[in-house]
Design a protein around this motif. Structure first.
Motif, PDB file in Angstrom:
ATOM      1  N   THR A  21       0.820  -1.211   0.000  1.00  0.00           N
ATOM      2  CA  THR A  21       0.000   0.000   0.000  1.00  0.00           C
ATOM      3  C   THR A  21       0.854   1.262   0.000  1.00  0.00           C
ATOM      4  OG1 THR A  21      -0.195   0.335   2.406  1.00  0.00           O
ATOM      5  CG2 THR A  21      -1.713  -1.244   1.390  1.00  0.00           C
ATOM      6  N   ASP A  22       0.303   2.282  -0.600  1.00  0.00           N
ATOM      7  CA  ASP A  22       0.814   3.646  -0.503  1.00  0.00           C
ATOM      8  C   ASP A  22      -0.359   4.551  -0.884  1.00  0.00           C
ATOM      9  OD1 ASP A  22       0.764   3.829  -3.405  1.00  0.00           O
ATOM     10  OD2 ASP A  22       2.681   2.776  -3.422  1.00  0.00           O
ATOM     11  N   GLU A  23      -0.106   5.831  -1.064  1.00  0.00           N
ATOM     12  CA  GLU A  23      -1.199   6.776  -1.297  1.00  0.00           C
ATOM     13  C   GLU A  23      -1.987   6.456  -2.562  1.00  0.00           C
ATOM     14  OE1 GLU A  23      -1.863  11.633  -1.190  1.00  0.00           O
ATOM     15  OE2 GLU A  23       0.142  10.761  -1.069  1.00  0.00           O
ATOM     16  N   TYR A  73      -4.071   2.580   3.812  1.00  0.00           N
ATOM     17  CA  TYR A  73      -2.724   2.627   3.224  1.00  0.00           C
ATOM     18  C   TYR A  73      -1.759   3.254   4.221  1.00  0.00           C
ATOM     19  CZ  TYR A  73      -3.517   7.628   2.236  1.00  0.00           C
ATOM     20  OH  TYR A  73      -3.768   8.966   2.349  1.00  0.00           O
ATOM     21  N   SER A  76       3.101   7.372   5.628  1.00  0.00           N
ATOM     22  CA  SER A  76       4.493   7.825   5.760  1.00  0.00           C
ATOM     23  C   SER A  76       5.338   6.699   6.330  1.00  0.00           C
ATOM     24  CB  SER A  76       4.583   9.068   6.658  1.00  0.00           C
ATOM     25  OG  SER A  76       4.162   8.763   7.972  1.00  0.00           O
ATOM     26  N   ARG A  77       6.620   6.744   5.981  1.00  0.00           N
ATOM     27  CA  ARG A  77       7.569   5.718   6.403  1.00  0.00           C
ATOM     28  C   ARG A  77       8.827   6.387   6.924  1.00  0.00           C
ATOM     29  NH1 ARG A  77       5.720   1.101   3.186  1.00  0.00           N
ATOM     30  NH2 ARG A  77       4.049   1.871   1.854  1.00  0.00           N
ATOM     31  N   GLU A  80      10.974   8.781   2.918  1.00  0.00           N
ATOM     32  CA  GLU A  80      10.058   9.123   1.854  1.00  0.00           C
ATOM     33  C   GLU A  80      10.698   8.762   0.517  1.00  0.00           C
ATOM     34  OE1 GLU A  80       7.014  10.032   2.467  1.00  0.00           O
ATOM     35  OE2 GLU A  80       7.406  10.084   4.633  1.00  0.00           O
ATOM     36  N   LEU A  81       9.876   8.642  -0.536  1.00  0.00           N
ATOM     37  CA  LEU A  81      10.364   8.223  -1.845  1.00  0.00           C
ATOM     38  C   LEU A  81      11.471   9.133  -2.378  1.00  0.00           C
ATOM     39  CD1 LEU A  81      10.182   6.251  -4.190  1.00  0.00           C
ATOM     40  CD2 LEU A  81       8.339   7.661  -5.147  1.00  0.00           C
ATOM     41  N   THR A 113      10.115   0.820   1.085  1.00  0.00           N
ATOM     42  CA  THR A 113       8.908   1.433   0.567  1.00  0.00           C
ATOM     43  C   THR A 113       8.012   0.349  -0.026  1.00  0.00           C
ATOM     44  OG1 THR A 113       8.058   3.204  -0.840  1.00  0.00           O
ATOM     45  CG2 THR A 113       9.861   1.881  -1.731  1.00  0.00           C
ATOM     46  N   SER A 114       6.884   0.749  -0.599  1.00  0.00           N
ATOM     47  CA  SER A 114       5.980  -0.237  -1.193  1.00  0.00           C
ATOM     48  C   SER A 114       6.596  -0.794  -2.469  1.00  0.00           C
ATOM     49  CB  SER A 114       4.629   0.406  -1.520  1.00  0.00           C
ATOM     50  OG  SER A 114       4.753   1.323  -2.595  1.00  0.00           O
ATOM     51  N   GLU A 117       6.332   1.761  -5.405  1.00  0.00           N
ATOM     52  CA  GLU A 117       7.312   2.845  -5.415  1.00  0.00           C
ATOM     53  C   GLU A 117       8.722   2.314  -5.631  1.00  0.00           C
ATOM     54  OE1 GLU A 117       6.687   5.079  -1.833  1.00  0.00           O
ATOM     55  OE2 GLU A 117       5.130   6.313  -2.777  1.00  0.00           O
TER      56      GLU A 117
END
Length: 327
Positions: A21-23, A73, A76-77, A80-81, A113-114, A117
């Motif tokens: 999951t992500d945005e 989802y 934030s992690r 960030e990307l 990240t996901s 991404e």
């Protein structure tokens, strides 16, 4: 005794949310239940709601989207990307990191990240036309040096240099070097050890990838007083290519088009003194050496060494010897 998958439902749910999951990729409670089935875990919607609430209380930034397409989802992690892109590009462009180790590090960064991404990281900065070392011993050397720094211990090692056969050959017939390590620095895409040589009573630097058979000694480091006011950034900045030479302030007469070059080389805090509408003076502290003269020569007629006189004479001799090769 193996733990039943059902008892690890919350942990698997966390893994699914982080990886899938992500945005732009949202999973509903039903989607999450189906994903858990892949691990042999049965879950009702109510239990998923409770697990998500527990993960939120644990600190995960899980957002619930409502409306026509409801779901959850990770918003934030830790990274960030854009931050991961910078790190991946740094790894891929670093000359001292081998291609194999670059691949390993990038795969690990992609795990931050996901999976969606992570594909962007592969597409944007997967570049192989940059020079890479084939020497993986640097990782063990850096680890050994860090252990010595942490233990406040001296080290011994052998030092090597390249031969015309593209082989590393031990210097001084394999004699051992004994130093007190005080810092590691990265300059011109190479790792260097900054150390105190007690026998010579001088601060020296060594290319980490050329150090062989590093051993941590029982002796405590010496030379601490030499590093109390030591400016590592200034040391790296003035030492062209980390080859040494004697230190002095050199006055350079530069064309205005070189402002960016001077700031990149000597830092934003170096004073620029206007001379006329087209030129300025800069007076940095440099290590006067063939590497410095080579750098000046590469810039050409847009720069002139204007002092001191002894440096001007040395530069003239440097140019004279080059010209003699073409007579």
């Amino acid at each position: 005794m193996a733990i039943q998958p059902q008892k690890m439902k919350t942990l698997y749910l966390m893994e699914i949310l982080l990886q899938r999951t992500d945005e732009k990729h949202i999973l509903s409670a039903n989607d999450l239940a189906a994903a858990l089935q892949e691990y042999g875990i049965k879950a009702e919607r109510k239990s998923i709601y409770a697990d998500i609430e527990a993960l939120q209380q644990f600190g995960m930034d899980i957002v619930q989207q409502k409306g026509a397409h409801p779901g959850y989802y990770v918003a934030s992690r830790n990274f960030e990307l854009p931050e991961l892109k910078l790190l991946v590009d740094a790894v891929q462009s670093s000359k001292f990191i081998t291609t194999k180790k670059s691949d390993e590090l990038i795969r690990k960064l992609e795990g931050m990240t996901s999976k969606y991404e992570a594909q962007q990281l592969q597409r944007d900065v997967f570049i192989y036309n940059r020079l890479k070392t084939i020497n993986e011993t640097i990782y063990y050397n850096v680890d050994q040096i860090h252990n010595a720094l942490h233990s406040n211990a001296q080290i011994s090692f052998q030092y090597a240099e390249w031969t015309t056969k593209k082989e590393l050959q031990l210097k001084k017939n394999g004699a051992l070097y004994f130093v007190s390590p005080w810092a590691l620095t990265w300059d011109d895409e190479n790792y260097y050890l900054i150390a105190y040589d007690a026998a010579a009573d001088i601060i020296k630097h060594y290319r980490v990838d050329k150090m062989k058979h590093i051993h941590i000694l029982d002796e405590v480091r010496v030379g601490k007083e030499r590093f109390l006011d030591f400016d590592l950034a200034a040391f790296a900045k003035k030492t062209f290519g980390m080859y040494g030479g004697y230190d002095t302030n050199v006055t350079l007469l530069c064309h205005n088009s070189l402002v960016g070059v001077m700031l990149d080389r000597f830092g934003q805090d170096v004073p620029l003194v206007p001379v006329d509408e087209e030129h300025f003076y800069v007076k940095p502290l440099v290590a006067v050496s063939p590497q410095f003269f080579g750098w000046v020569t590469g810039i050409g007629s847009l720069i002139k060494i204007d002092g001191p006189e002894n440096v001007k004479r040395e530069y003239q001799e440097y140019l004279k010897k080059i010209i003699e090769n073409y007579v």
